[in-house]
Motif scaffolding. Sequence first.
Motif: not given
Lengths: 159, 79
Positions: A25-31, A103-109, B20-21, B25-26
């Motif tokens: 969660i932190i990684a995807t949001t930071a990115a 798995p979706e968060l990993l893909q998102m990252a 949402p964020v 961003s994308k």
Amino acid sequence: MGEDNEKCTIVVFSGEMDKVFAAFIIATTAAAMGMETTMFFTFWGLKAVQKGNPTGTGLFGKMLSMINRGGIDRLGPSKFNFGGAGRWMFKKMMKDQNVTSLPELLQMAIDLDVKLLACLMSMDVMEITQDDLIPEVSDVVGAATMLAEAQESKIQFFI
Amino acid sequence: MSEFSPEKTLDATGLKCPMPVVKTSKEIKSISVGAVLEVLATDPGSMADIMAWTKSTGNELLKSAKDGDVFKFYIRRVK
């Protein structure tokens, strides 16, 4: 987007669903916020980036893999796992709340260009090779590489 | 609600933090600089989060409004 040199480094030491969830969660949001983000997977954290195949060469290494062979979708929660029932329950509760799955968060990252690094020393200890890790792990490195990244980062996490 | 004539609308309704964020961003990268992105969300946390995101990425939050259960954001892509 963002300032050019904003960086975020996350050491993922834990291999449990809930903690790895927090890390992603932190990684995807930071990115998403424009930070150049690096995740460094070490020890139990390696479980999150393992493919899930059996690993190990010696008896202990093979035993470790039998107890927990890893894979992002196979991680159990740090509490209330009850031999897998808790994992099922948490997954269901998250799904019911329409929370993005691990798995979706990993893909998102990966899509957001989060850099995934693995710790060589703990891989050696646990008898895990780079072939046992998902191909998106771009490099297998040591503590100094992680610290060099962390040194340039405004934000660091140890999870 | 077309006062900003958004180039694109992102429907993030039903999604929870941090989607949402992350989706914003994308999506912002798919519109031209200077254009406006409309974001629809139902996560109450998105109110503070989208604001924090615009602040940290340098994009401009033109307006945020609540329309029933839906939060609407109008974001201008700055760079």
